[in-house]
Design a protein around this motif. Structure first.
Motif, short mmCIF file in Angstrom:
data_model
loop_
_atom_site.label_atom_id
_atom_site.label_comp_id
_atom_site.label_asym_id
_atom_site.label_seq_id
_atom_site.Cartn_x
_atom_site.Cartn_y
_atom_site.Cartn_z
N ALA A 18 -2.53 -40.55 -55.94
CA ALA A 18 -2.84 -39.22 -55.42
C ALA A 18 -2.15 -38.99 -54.08
N GLN A 19 -1.86 -40.05 -53.34
CA GLN A 19 -1.21 -39.92 -52.05
C GLN A 19 0.30 -39.96 -52.23
N ALA A 20 0.82 -38.99 -52.91
CA ALA A 20 2.26 -38.94 -53.18
C ALA A 20 3.02 -38.91 -51.86
N PRO A 21 4.13 -39.64 -51.79
CA PRO A 21 4.92 -39.70 -50.56
C PRO A 21 5.80 -38.46 -50.38
N ASP A 22 5.22 -37.33 -50.68
CA ASP A 22 5.95 -36.06 -50.66
C ASP A 22 6.72 -35.84 -49.36
N SER A 23 6.06 -36.02 -48.23
CA SER A 23 6.73 -35.74 -46.96
C SER A 23 7.86 -36.73 -46.68
N ASP A 24 7.70 -37.99 -47.08
CA ASP A 24 8.76 -38.98 -46.90
C ASP A 24 10.00 -38.62 -47.73
N ILE A 25 9.77 -38.19 -48.95
CA ILE A 25 10.88 -37.82 -49.83
C ILE A 25 11.58 -36.57 -49.29
N ARG A 26 10.80 -35.61 -48.86
CA ARG A 26 11.40 -34.39 -48.28
C ARG A 26 12.21 -34.72 -47.03
N GLN A 27 11.72 -35.65 -46.22
CA GLN A 27 12.45 -36.07 -45.02
C GLN A 27 13.77 -36.75 -45.42
N LEU A 28 13.75 -37.59 -46.42
CA LEU A 28 14.97 -38.25 -46.87
C LEU A 28 16.01 -37.21 -47.30
N LEU A 29 15.58 -36.18 -48.01
CA LEU A 29 16.51 -35.14 -48.46
C LEU A 29 16.97 -34.26 -47.28
N ARG A 30 16.12 -34.11 -46.25
CA ARG A 30 16.56 -33.41 -45.04
C ARG A 30 17.65 -34.20 -44.32
N VAL A 31 17.49 -35.51 -44.27
CA VAL A 31 18.52 -36.37 -43.67
C VAL A 31 19.83 -36.21 -44.44
N GLN A 32 19.74 -36.20 -45.77
CA GLN A 32 20.95 -36.00 -46.57
C GLN A 32 21.60 -34.67 -46.24
N THR A 33 20.82 -33.61 -46.20
CA THR A 33 21.35 -32.28 -45.92
C THR A 33 21.99 -32.23 -44.53
N ASP A 34 21.29 -32.75 -43.54
CA ASP A 34 21.79 -32.70 -42.17
C ASP A 34 23.09 -33.48 -42.01
N THR A 35 23.14 -34.70 -42.53
CA THR A 35 24.35 -35.52 -42.37
C THR A 35 25.51 -34.93 -43.16
N TRP A 36 25.23 -34.40 -44.34
CA TRP A 36 26.29 -33.75 -45.13
C TRP A 36 26.86 -32.57 -44.36
N ASN A 37 25.96 -31.75 -43.84
CA ASN A 37 26.39 -30.54 -43.14
C ASN A 37 27.10 -30.83 -41.82
N GLN A 38 26.99 -32.05 -41.33
CA GLN A 38 27.74 -32.50 -40.16
C GLN A 38 29.09 -33.10 -40.58
N GLY A 39 29.38 -33.12 -41.88
CA GLY A 39 30.63 -33.70 -42.37
C GLY A 39 30.61 -35.22 -42.38
N ASN A 40 29.43 -35.81 -42.44
CA ASN A 40 29.25 -37.25 -42.31
C ASN A 40 28.83 -37.86 -43.65
N ILE A 41 29.81 -38.17 -44.49
CA ILE A 41 29.51 -38.75 -45.80
C ILE A 41 28.86 -40.12 -45.66
N GLU A 42 29.32 -40.92 -44.70
CA GLU A 42 28.72 -42.25 -44.51
C GLU A 42 27.24 -42.14 -44.15
N GLY A 43 26.90 -41.18 -43.29
CA GLY A 43 25.50 -40.95 -42.95
C GLY A 43 24.70 -40.48 -44.16
N PHE A 44 25.29 -39.59 -44.93
CA PHE A 44 24.68 -39.10 -46.17
C PHE A 44 24.36 -40.27 -47.09
N MET A 45 25.29 -41.22 -47.18
CA MET A 45 25.13 -42.36 -48.09
C MET A 45 24.10 -43.37 -47.62
#
Length: 140
Positions: free
Chosen positions: A19-46
């Motif tokens: 019941a305690q789904a790690p929803d916020s952790d998963i959303r944060q991980l995808l925010r990190v992906q979005t932010d690093t991608w949008n900075q042109g940082n593929i290594e950070g995205f990876m």
């Protein structure tokens, strides 16, 4: 009656964990992906991916196995910031499969001067050594 109470108490911890789904952790991980991608940082995205030969990425050209091969695939497909564009995710569902394993369904969109791209994705995300990592990605 005692037996039923025993069964309820026995299964309650596992139900509570699910019941305690790690929803916020998963959303944060995808925010990190979005932010690093949008900075042109593929290594950070990876960095959000599992750094293992067992990582699998499935795209329009079929599967790519391993973290290094996936990184090279991204670098080849997106050689500069114009090709990368600006990424946006729309998370449709986060489903907890087990305590340390989630399934994510969503849509992605790249806004680019060379022409926008969009599609859908499914991710398997696993908590490994205390950190959530993408272990399988199917993006089309």
């Amino acid at each position: 009656m005692r037996f039923i109470l025993y069964l309820i108490l026995l299964t309650a911890p596992s139900i509570a964990v699910l019941a305690q789904a790690p929803d916020s952790d998963i959303r944060q991980l995808l925010r990190v992906q979005t932010d690093t991608w949008n900075q042109g940082n593929i290594e950070g995205f990876m960095q959000t991916y599992w750094q293992s030969d067992s990582l699998v990425f499935v795209g329009s050209h079929g599967p790519t196995y391993g973290w290094k091969a996936t990184l090279e695939r991204y670098k080849k497909s997106y050689p500069d910031t114009a090709a990368m564009g600006k990424l946006d995710f729309n998370i449709l569902e986060i489903r907890t499969l087990e305590k340390n394993l989630c399934f994510v369904v969503g849509k992605w969109h790249l806004k680019r001067s060379v022409g926008d791209l969009q599609g859908a994705y499914t991710l398997l995300i696993k908590r490994i050594k205390g950190q959530w990592k993408i272990i399988a990605d199917h993006s089309s």
